[in-house]
Write an enzyme that holds these catalytic residues in place. Structure first.
Site, PDB file in Angstrom:
ATOM      1  N   CYS A 105       0.863  -1.182   0.000  1.00  0.00           N
ATOM      2  CA  CYS A 105       0.000   0.000   0.000  1.00  0.00           C
ATOM      3  C   CYS A 105       0.894   1.225   0.000  1.00  0.00           C
ATOM      4  CB  CYS A 105      -0.907   0.006   1.225  1.00  0.00           C
ATOM      5  SG  CYS A 105      -2.044   1.406   1.265  1.00  0.00           S
ATOM      6  N   CYS A 109       0.346   4.423   6.380  1.00  0.00           N
ATOM      7  CA  CYS A 109      -0.148   4.712   7.733  1.00  0.00           C
ATOM      8  C   CYS A 109       0.882   4.178   8.726  1.00  0.00           C
ATOM      9  CB  CYS A 109      -1.513   4.066   7.950  1.00  0.00           C
ATOM     10  SG  CYS A 109      -2.759   4.669   6.791  1.00  0.00           S
ATOM     11  N   GLY A 160      -3.947  -3.228   1.467  1.00  0.00           N
ATOM     12  CA  GLY A 160      -4.237  -2.242   0.434  1.00  0.00           C
ATOM     13  C   GLY A 160      -5.423  -1.354   0.765  1.00  0.00           C
ATOM     14  N   LEU A 214     -10.649   5.889  10.712  1.00  0.00           N
ATOM     15  CA  LEU A 214     -10.351   7.262  11.121  1.00  0.00           C
ATOM     16  C   LEU A 214      -9.043   7.329  11.929  1.00  0.00           C
ATOM     17  CD1 LEU A 214     -12.294   9.365  10.162  1.00  0.00           C
ATOM     18  CD2 LEU A 214     -13.328   9.450  12.423  1.00  0.00           C
ATOM     19  N   ASN A 289      -2.346  -4.341  16.455  1.00  0.00           N
ATOM     20  CA  ASN A 289      -1.477  -5.506  16.349  1.00  0.00           C
ATOM     21  C   ASN A 289      -0.068  -4.964  16.132  1.00  0.00           C
ATOM     22  OD1 ASN A 289      -2.082  -8.260  16.519  1.00  0.00           O
ATOM     23  ND2 ASN A 289      -3.318  -8.195  14.660  1.00  0.00           N
TER      24      ASN A 289
HETATM   25  S1  SF4 Z   1      -3.962   1.093   7.032  1.00  0.00           S
HETATM   26 FE1  SF4 Z   1      -4.818   0.633   4.998  1.00  0.00          FE
HETATM   27  S2  SF4 Z   1      -4.479   2.555   3.848  1.00  0.00           S
HETATM   28 FE2  SF4 Z   1      -3.114   2.661   5.637  1.00  0.00          FE
HETATM   29  S3  SF4 Z   1      -1.133   1.824   4.914  1.00  0.00           S
HETATM   30 FE3  SF4 Z   1      -2.335   0.118   5.819  1.00  0.00          FE
HETATM   31  S4  SF4 Z   1      -3.370  -0.839   4.075  1.00  0.00           S
HETATM   32 FE4  SF4 Z   1      -2.720   1.225   3.421  1.00  0.00          FE
END
Ligand code: SF4
Length: 343
Positions: A105, A109, A160, A214, A289
């Protein structure tokens, strides 16, 4: 590979066969998937043999069973080496499959194992659908210790960001709904807040469930946890979620990963309650986690309880999501992350 071919074009895979053979194959792929082509008893042996080697667009590299047989997690490996994760969870009266929409991804995050490995590629629609078909076949032929022998719920909450792979995810939903005949009300698309994708989803014909991840209730904190917030700040995400709710009448849910001393304060809970209250949203709280590349830790039990108690005191429906498969790294991207860390 049949799942990588559009359902209407299956005849192209076996040009020497009678046209009705592609109808039979369609039935096996979408209406009654089987783990092995050998079970497709009305197909001629030659077709079955050809399918045996290329029925699935991946091989099962890892299959881990946990929670006394009620959870199974797969790491599928595509021919190009891409790792695709899916988790199947059984509960009394229902089964939920968590599927991936991308390999890696790009959204990075801070607390997410998938994000820590960066983006590799989008999954094709057929690779997404094949996860659903494989789990459906597994339930029928092997089964979990709890729950029905068929899929009742699908959540796009694996590896993803589904709305970053919009067209392929859309086509996979179309196949799940039209070809596999699952109600869209049984499908949940989770997003970290890609506003243009949320707006497109609002225009789609399906009554899908929308879950908004969020994780923070003000822009200052959210910018650090969810970097895409700088492009689509909270107010825009909330407006897009409200528009979805207004159009579909489907209650939006808010996902909140609780991180020790980061977003588990009463102050954040109060701000979250304001947003959830305006949206009429249900809040799912998920203890973090831990991931190999981050020092973030899950909130302590007392803090989790205090956070949820505070939300409820402000009339917000809040649930602590069970951490299924924590002994098998069942959070998105964790199986892959665990293998990378140990290899
Ligand atoms: S939480 Fe979801 S959008 Fe954020 S890096 Fe992980 S997979 Fe990607």
């Amino acid at each position: 590979m049949p799942y990588l071919t559009h359902p209407a074009e299956l005849a192209q895979l076996f040009p020497g066969e009678a046209p009705y053979r592609s109808q039979q194959l369609y039935h096996w792929l979408y209406r009654r998937p089987t783990l092995s082509a050998a079970s497709m008893t009305d197909l001629p042996p030659g077709m079955r043999k050809a399918l045996t080697d290329r029925l699935w667009p991946f091989v099962v590299e890892v299959e881990q069973i946990a929670d006394k047989g009620s959870t199974v997690k797969w790491l599928f490996r595509a021919p190009d080496g891409a790792a695709i994760e899916a988790v199947l969870m059984g509960y009394p009266g229902r089964t939920t499959l968590c599927i991936s929409s991308q390999v890696g991804c790009a959204l990075a995050c801070s607390f997410c194992a998938t994000g820590q490995f960066g983006f590799e590629r989008h999954l094709q629609a057929g690779e997404i659908v094949a996860q659903v078909a494989y789990a459906g076949a597994y339930l029928r032929e092997v089964g979990l210790s709890i729950g029905p022998d068929h899929l009742t719920n699908i959540v796009f909450m694996g590896m993803g960001e589904p709305l970053a792979n919009y067209d392929r995810v859309r086509e996979s939903i179309r196949r799940i709904v039209d070809d596999m005949e699952m109600s869209p009300r049984r499908l949940t698309v989770s997003t970290v807040g890609l506003v243009p994708g949320m707006q497109r989803l609002t225009e789609e014909p399906w009554q899908l469930n929308l879950a908004v991840s969020l994780h923070a209730a003000d822009d200052e904190l959210r910018n650090t946890l969810v970097p895409i917030n700088r492009r689509y700040p909270l107010a825009e995400v909330e407006a897009a979620a409200a528009a979805y709710f207004g159009r579909k009448g489907r209650r939006v849910s808010i996902e909140w990963t609780l991180i020790d001393n980061v977003n588990d304060t009463i102050e954040q809970a109060t701000k979250l309650a304001s947003i959830a209250g305006r949206l009429g949203a249900h809040v799912n709280v998920i203890p973090l986690n831990p991931t190999p590349l981050s020092t973030d830790q899950p909130s302590r039990t007392a803090q989790i309880r205090a956070f949820v108690r505070h939300l409820r005191s402000l009339d917000i429906n809040a649930t602590i999501r069970d951490t299924r498969g924590s002994d098998i790294d069942a959070a998105c991207g964790q199986l892959r992350a665990g293998r990378a860390a140990s290899s």
